[in-house]
Write an enzyme that holds these catalytic residues in place. Structure first.
Site, PDB file in Angstrom:
ATOM      1  N   GLU A 275       0.833  -1.195   0.000  1.00 34.38           N
ATOM      2  CA  GLU A 275       0.000   0.000   0.000  1.00 34.38           C
ATOM      3  C   GLU A 275       0.875   1.255   0.000  1.00 34.38           C
ATOM      4  OE1 GLU A 275      -3.069  -0.161   2.932  1.00 34.38           O
ATOM      5  OE2 GLU A 275      -3.974  -1.899   1.948  1.00 34.38           O
ATOM      6  N   ASN A 290       0.007  -5.699   3.358  1.00 35.74           N
ATOM      7  CA  ASN A 290      -0.973  -6.632   3.902  1.00 35.74           C
ATOM      8  C   ASN A 290      -0.643  -8.029   3.407  1.00 35.74           C
ATOM      9  OD1 ASN A 290      -2.945  -4.998   5.434  1.00 35.74           O
ATOM     10  ND2 ASN A 290      -3.172  -3.950   3.485  1.00 35.74           N
ATOM     11  N   ARG A 292      -2.012 -10.926   3.104  1.00 35.70           N
ATOM     12  CA  ARG A 292      -3.242 -11.722   3.003  1.00 35.70           C
ATOM     13  C   ARG A 292      -3.997 -11.303   1.752  1.00 35.70           C
ATOM     14  NH1 ARG A 292      -6.741  -7.676   4.062  1.00 35.70           N
ATOM     15  NH2 ARG A 292      -6.212  -6.157   5.680  1.00 35.70           N
TER      16      ARG A 292
END
Length: 458
Positions: A275, A290, A292
């Site tokens: 991100e 992240n 996942r």
């Protein structure tokens, strides 16, 4: 490939994983709390098992209960979805100890990226630009004040172990910082069991842009392009689109390659998302990774044609990536609208309750399509114990303008009766000049007429 997988989650993501497994002829175990007994997504599972009481800590976050359920039902792997145990390194390690495959990255990568400060250091070392601020935990309020004076106000205090806006405070001056430091530390400790904070320069007018990567166990990493996630409330995303309306093709390719190379630099495996915050001058700075599957993964699936859940399963089963970067093709534009059981006209107040009727979204525009990833059905009572996300409407068309027109049609035909949802907000947004022109930023929902604060509607 696996014979049987346990899905350690609920709602629309559980239904999504079950669907991918069914298409691959993999048996599934759906687990549920007592509050989710009889939930609509469980009907697609091969077998179901109750974990425990409604409280998440005693059901979906109970690692012992989930591991016992996997062993009891003969599941050789666990897909954690997102939230709950999906980024819990200790749980991933325990799965390995029990001889069960955790469908996601290894615990080492999770720990490395779960520590937001450590993640920034890793990315900086890989040549990825990071937001000006601290690369070490703040030792005290005085340390924070000295650093803030160096990078310049406004600044953000953020929890090292955090996410979702918890432990985060914007500080416009030294007085704000002195007051917020203790508050943020206490909130971070309560939310994550870790009071450590770090500091970043607050970038006014910033945009939230992220890159999806896939990595196999043999050192190959590809990126699947970017997603724009700047329509947010309280630091939580509501609308996502791919590609971002503000990135050029050259910027997209360069940053995507850099993101993939950064993930490869520390041996990352499986799906992940890097991100970034895009400043007003166009500079992009890494924020976090992240480790996942993301809620917004469908927009990437629709523009690339790659099923991310199936890719996760094959990678976890030890298969190499079947694509090289040159194989990835981007087609059209996709927009996702999160449907939350919330009242956007009263400060996004949660509105659990009985769903009386559901009329799915429909699109009949040439070249456009709509996807409804549902976590509810008529007759289902949305419980108050969990996150308010109940489904996602995702549209795809040849261009962004066409996708917006398709979204207007789909959402105007879509209906959920019995509870308040974010649907009215999305319809307003589709008529908003800033969104339609693609000139919005992370503060866009604070504009009058879009999302009303609670006090204004009391």
């Amino acid at each position: 490939m696996f014979r049987r997988i346990l899905i350690a989650n609920r709602g629309e993501i559980a239904a999504r994983v079950i669907r991918a497994c069914r298409e691959l002829h993999i048996e599934t175990v759906g687990v549920y709390s007592e509050a989710d007994r009889g939930a609509p997504w469980l009907s697609g599972a091969t077998e179901t098992l109750c974990l425990g009481p409604p409280q998440a800590a005693r059901s979906y976050l109970d690692a012992d209960a989930i591991l016992q359920a996997a062993e009891q039902t003969g599941a050789g792997a666990i897909h954690p979805g997102y939230g709950f145990l999906s980024e819990n390194a200790a749980f991933a390690a325990r799965c390995a100890q029990h001889g069960i495959t955790f469908i996601g990255p290894g615990p080492g990568a999770m720990r490395r990226m779960g520590d937001k400060i450590g993640a920034k250091r890793t990315m900086a070392a890989a040549g990825v630009p990071v937001i000006p601020g601290s690369l070490d935990p703040l030792r005290s309020a005085d340390h924070a004040a000295a650093l803030a004076a160096e990078v310049g106000y406004p600044v953000l205090l953020k929890a090292s172990a955090g996410g979702g806006g918890k432990g985060m405070r914007r500080c416009n001056d030294a007085r704000d910082l002195a007051r917020a430091f203790a508050e943020a530390s206490i909130e971070a400790d309560k939310a994550f069991g870790n009071a450590e904070l770090y500091l970043e320069k607050y970038l006014d007018g910033g945009r939230h842009v992220e890159f999806q990567i896939l990595a196999d166990a043999y050192g190959d990493v590809i990126h699947l392009g970017d997603r724009e996630c700047s329509i947010q409330r309280s630091h939580q995303k509501l609308v996502e689109e791919s590609p971002s309306p503000v990135l050029s093709q050259d910027e997209r390719a360069a940053l995507g390659e850099r993101a993939a190379a950064a993930a490869a630099s520390f041996g990352y495996v499986n799906a992940g998302t890097l991100e970034f915050l895009r400043a007003q001058d166009g500079a992009l700075y890494f924020m976090e990774m992240n480790t996942r599957l993301q809620v917004e993964h469908p927009v990437t699936e629709l523009v690339t044609g790659i099923d991310l859940v199936k890719a996760q399963l094959s990678i976890a089963a030890g298969e190499p990536l079947p694509w090289t970067q040159s194989d990835v093709r981007f087609q059209g534009h996709a927009i996702e609208f999160r449907i939350n059981a919330e009242d956007p006209d009263h400060g996004f107040r949660p509105d659990p309750g009985l769903v009386v009727a559901v009329v799915p979204p429909v699109v009949d525009r040439p070249g456009a399509s709509v996807r409804w990833d549902a976590g509810v059905a008529a007759g289902w009572r949305v419980p108050s114990h969990y996150d308010s996300l109940i489904g996602k409407v995702i549209v795809h068309a040849s261009t962004r303008d066409e996708a917006i027109l398709a979204a207007k049609q789909a959402l105007s035909r879509f209906r959920i009766d019995g509870i308040k949802t974010t649907l009215p907000l999305h319809l307003r947004l589709l008529d908003d000049a800033g969104f339609v022109s693609g000139t919005y930023d992370v503060q866009h929902l604070n504009r009058p007429g879009l999302a009303a604060p609670a006090k204004a509607q009391a």
